[in-house]
Design a protein around this motif. Structure first.
Motif, PDB file in Angstrom:
ATOM      1  N   HIS A 142       0.847  -1.201   0.000  1.00  0.00           N
ATOM      2  CA  HIS A 142       0.000   0.000   0.000  1.00  0.00           C
ATOM      3  C   HIS A 142       0.877   1.243   0.000  1.00  0.00           C
ATOM      4  O   HIS A 142       0.738   2.120  -0.848  1.00  0.00           O
ATOM      5  CB  HIS A 142      -0.929   0.001   1.222  1.00  0.00           C
ATOM      6  CG  HIS A 142      -1.962   1.083   1.183  1.00  0.00           C
ATOM      7  ND1 HIS A 142      -1.665   2.416   1.344  1.00  0.00           N
ATOM      8  CD2 HIS A 142      -3.298   1.029   0.974  1.00  0.00           C
ATOM      9  CE1 HIS A 142      -2.773   3.133   1.238  1.00  0.00           C
ATOM     10  NE2 HIS A 142      -3.782   2.313   1.019  1.00  0.00           N
ATOM     11  N   THR A 144       2.582   4.399   2.541  1.00  0.00           N
ATOM     12  CA  THR A 144       1.933   5.520   3.221  1.00  0.00           C
ATOM     13  C   THR A 144       2.997   6.511   3.653  1.00  0.00           C
ATOM     14  O   THR A 144       4.158   6.150   3.854  1.00  0.00           O
ATOM     15  CB  THR A 144       1.163   5.031   4.467  1.00  0.00           C
ATOM     16  OG1 THR A 144       0.653   6.167   5.169  1.00  0.00           O
ATOM     17  CG2 THR A 144       2.050   4.247   5.416  1.00  0.00           C
ATOM     18  N   THR A 145       2.590   7.752   3.792  1.00  0.00           N
ATOM     19  CA  THR A 145       3.535   8.761   4.285  1.00  0.00           C
ATOM     20  C   THR A 145       3.421   8.890   5.804  1.00  0.00           C
ATOM     21  O   THR A 145       4.216   9.565   6.424  1.00  0.00           O
ATOM     22  CB  THR A 145       3.226  10.133   3.645  1.00  0.00           C
ATOM     23  OG1 THR A 145       1.826  10.409   3.870  1.00  0.00           O
ATOM     24  CG2 THR A 145       3.483  10.115   2.156  1.00  0.00           C
ATOM     25  N   ARG A 146       2.425   8.202   6.390  1.00  0.00           N
ATOM     26  CA  ARG A 146       2.172   8.377   7.822  1.00  0.00           C
ATOM     27  C   ARG A 146       3.199   7.649   8.694  1.00  0.00           C
ATOM     28  O   ARG A 146       3.524   8.101   9.773  1.00  0.00           O
ATOM     29  CB  ARG A 146       0.763   7.864   8.152  1.00  0.00           C
ATOM     30  CG  ARG A 146       0.342   8.159   9.569  1.00  0.00           C
ATOM     31  CD  ARG A 146      -1.019   7.590   9.868  1.00  0.00           C
ATOM     32  NE  ARG A 146      -2.042   8.584   9.669  1.00  0.00           N
ATOM     33  CZ  ARG A 146      -3.341   8.330   9.750  1.00  0.00           C
ATOM     34  NH1 ARG A 146      -3.749   7.110   9.991  1.00  0.00           N
ATOM     35  NH2 ARG A 146      -4.234   9.278   9.585  1.00  0.00           N
ATOM     36  N   SER A 150       5.750   1.056   7.431  1.00  0.00           N
ATOM     37  CA  SER A 150       4.732   0.262   6.739  1.00  0.00           C
ATOM     38  C   SER A 150       5.241  -0.353   5.443  1.00  0.00           C
ATOM     39  O   SER A 150       4.759  -1.376   5.012  1.00  0.00           O
ATOM     40  CB  SER A 150       3.477   1.098   6.479  1.00  0.00           C
ATOM     41  OG  SER A 150       3.737   2.064   5.507  1.00  0.00           O
ATOM     42  N   ASP A 176       0.639   4.007  -3.043  1.00  0.00           N
ATOM     43  CA  ASP A 176       0.644   5.404  -2.604  1.00  0.00           C
ATOM     44  C   ASP A 176       2.015   6.016  -2.379  1.00  0.00           C
ATOM     45  O   ASP A 176       2.118   7.082  -1.785  1.00  0.00           O
ATOM     46  CB  ASP A 176      -0.164   5.527  -1.291  1.00  0.00           C
ATOM     47  CG  ASP A 176      -1.658   5.424  -1.526  1.00  0.00           C
ATOM     48  OD1 ASP A 176      -2.066   5.373  -2.700  1.00  0.00           O
ATOM     49  OD2 ASP A 176      -2.427   5.389  -0.543  1.00  0.00           O
ATOM     50  N   GLU A 177       3.057   5.343  -2.778  1.00  0.00           N
ATOM     51  CA  GLU A 177       4.387   5.963  -2.667  1.00  0.00           C
ATOM     52  C   GLU A 177       5.292   5.378  -3.741  1.00  0.00           C
ATOM     53  O   GLU A 177       4.987   4.368  -4.361  1.00  0.00           O
ATOM     54  CB  GLU A 177       4.972   5.751  -1.273  1.00  0.00           C
ATOM     55  CG  GLU A 177       5.279   4.305  -0.908  1.00  0.00           C
ATOM     56  CD  GLU A 177       5.849   4.176   0.506  1.00  0.00           C
ATOM     57  OE1 GLU A 177       6.981   3.693   0.624  1.00  0.00           O
ATOM     58  OE2 GLU A 177       5.167   4.547   1.472  1.00  0.00           O
TER      59      GLU A 177
END
Length: 473
Positions: A142, A144-146, A150, A176-177
């Motif tokens: 997936h 994520t920048t959070r 991950s 997403d990245e």
């Protein structure tokens, strides 16, 4: 005695979100390695704040059903469980004593070393004759920048499989990245390409986003030279099912639990208050009782449950259910087919009867009204401590931190609307009950803390978006 708790994300909107956790819980119950397997959720019931109270044992192992480390496994779950831990979880997990229980919290199952084999299994399912000379493997994450952790597990598994030389090339690509999976043709030269989604469950991304973004036409899609880059030949993509739905994940969960810090072979004892709560419930049930929207009748050693509004209806006109899982699946949606993330909302569907032995009755009632028996008993014995709204609000992080700005008037306005359709009494807002359903008052059910559904609605209210749809439920 030992309890295993599987923690999923869940959803206020999508009933399928919890399906993978349900399925693994059922698989693990069949194996009988643990005395009980309980599910808990961030967005459904029993909530993370309630789940420990629903455990029958003083020996509890908690496994986050997530594919990678990140915001939920490092921040949300430990915070909501009251573990007193934030940040990366050590390899051996975290062990705490909480309310007389020994509680072990592990890493998410997706980072276990055995998951590399599960990726390989998924690849071989769609392409049994994968050949190192002309087959590439793409592991889709997936991203994520959070939380930087991950994507780590995806890169790690790609590196391990690259070393094994089973495929001519192995790539870790993301939704997403960077590097993004949409640019796969620029990176991959092999004629055959196996794509394995490193996701926990079948869902929006694996069924819609990825196939649409990559123009996949099913399990096998052939791209011609004209579709690709200059000088690039024909390529065939074999699209696998997500790793998180493979049956071998059940083995990974058992391994994780047995390897957990201070894991006990002997187990614990029956949790005293839990046993007392269910003894009180069974005593009432043997006499016949109403609880929320259901009636419980005892006859010939069996308990029959049905909607209270179906009392007196002929059994032949009702759908008969005989397993707790069947009851759960039948009542997860309301009459209109909409998801019921809060089980005590007054929208339980009608038209069914369920018949259980005394051994199965607690599990069955738990599927209808999670944590209600334990919290109702705790309230009746003055052991249920309410959490006032300011405390709940202060605990929120990420996109939910915004609820801290809600005025008391906004909170009450939304609560009147949302909680007005719920059987529970808001003791967290200072309301009182003189009796509970255990005293024979069917709708007298305490609510010790604002649920995540209400928190989400208050967030929408503060953002000025309530009633527009499309919230982060």
């Amino acid at each position: 005695m030992r309890s295993l708790v599987l923690i999923g994300h869940g959803s206020h909107l999508n009933p399928e979100s919890a399906a993978a956790v349900y399925r693994y819980a059922e698989l693990l119950r069949q194996r009988q390695v643990f005395d009980e397997v309980v599910e808990g959720y961030w967005k459904e019931e029993p909530s993370l704040r309630q789940v420990l109270r629903t455990c029958a044992s003083t020996d509890v192992t908690i496994i986050p059903m997530f594919i990678s480390e990140g915001y939920f496994t490092e921040t949300v779950i430990p915070r909501e469980l009251g573990l007193g831990h934030q940040g990366p979880v050590p390899p051996e997990g975290v062990a705490r004593t909480l309310g007389g229980r020994t509680v072990r919290y592990t890493l998410p199952y997706g980072v276990h070393p055995a998951m590399t084999e599960v990726i390989l299994e998924r690849a071989r399912e769609v392409l049994p004759d994968a050949d190192g000379s002309d087959t590439a493997l793409i592991i889709i994450g997936h991203g994520t920048t959070r939380n930087e952790n991950s994507n780590k597990v995806v890169h790690h598994n790609a590196a391990l499989l690259r070393e094994r030389g089973i495929f001519s090339e192995v790539h870790a690509l993301f939704l997403d990245e960077e590097p993004k999976v949409t640019g796969w043709r620029e990176r991959v030269s092999a004629r055959r390409v196996v794509m394995v989604p490193f996701f926990a469950s079948e869902g929006w991304h694996t069924l819609e986003t990825i196939p649409e973004d990559l123009s996949l036409e099913g399990t096998v899609t052939t791209f011609t030279a004209e579709d690709g880059q200059e000088g690039q030949g024909e390529q065939t993509v074999y699209y696998a099912r997500p790793v998180g739905t493979h049956p071998a994940v059940a083995d990974v969960i058992v391994q994780l639990a047995l390897e957990a810090r201070g894991a006990s072979v002997s187990g614990g004892d029956h949790a005293t208050e839990h046993r007392a709560a269910w003894s009180a419930l069974l005593e009432r049930a043997r006499q016949g009782m109403r609880m929320g929207e259901i009636t419980v009748q005892f006859e010939n050693g069996l308990y029959e449950l049905r909607h209270a509004l179906d009392e007196g209806r002929s059994s032949e006109t009702l759908t008969t259910l005989v397993t707790p899982e069947g009851l759960r699946d039948h009542t997860r949606l309301d009459e209109r087919g909409e998801h019921r993330p809060v089980h005590t909302l007054r929208n339980l569907r009608r038209g069914w009867r369920a018949v259980f032995t005394e051994a199965d009755l607690p599990h069955a009632i738990h599927t209808l009204y999670p944590a209600v028996v334990e919290e109702g008993y705790a309230y009746s014995t003055h052991n249920l401590r309410p959490t006032p709204w300011p405390t709940t609000a202060k605990r929120q992080t990420g996109i939910y931190a915004r609820v801290q700005k809600a005025t008391p008037e906004q909170v009450e306005h939304v609560a009147q609307d949302v909680c007005g359709g719920c059987l529970k009494t808001r003791i967290w807002a200072g309301q009182r009950l003189s009796q509970t359903f255990l005293d024979g008052v069917p709708g007298a059910i305490p609510c010790a803390e604002a649920c995540t559904f209400l928190v989400a609605e208050i967030r929408e209210e503060v953002a000025g978006k309530r009633g527009q749809g499309g919230g982060h439920h």
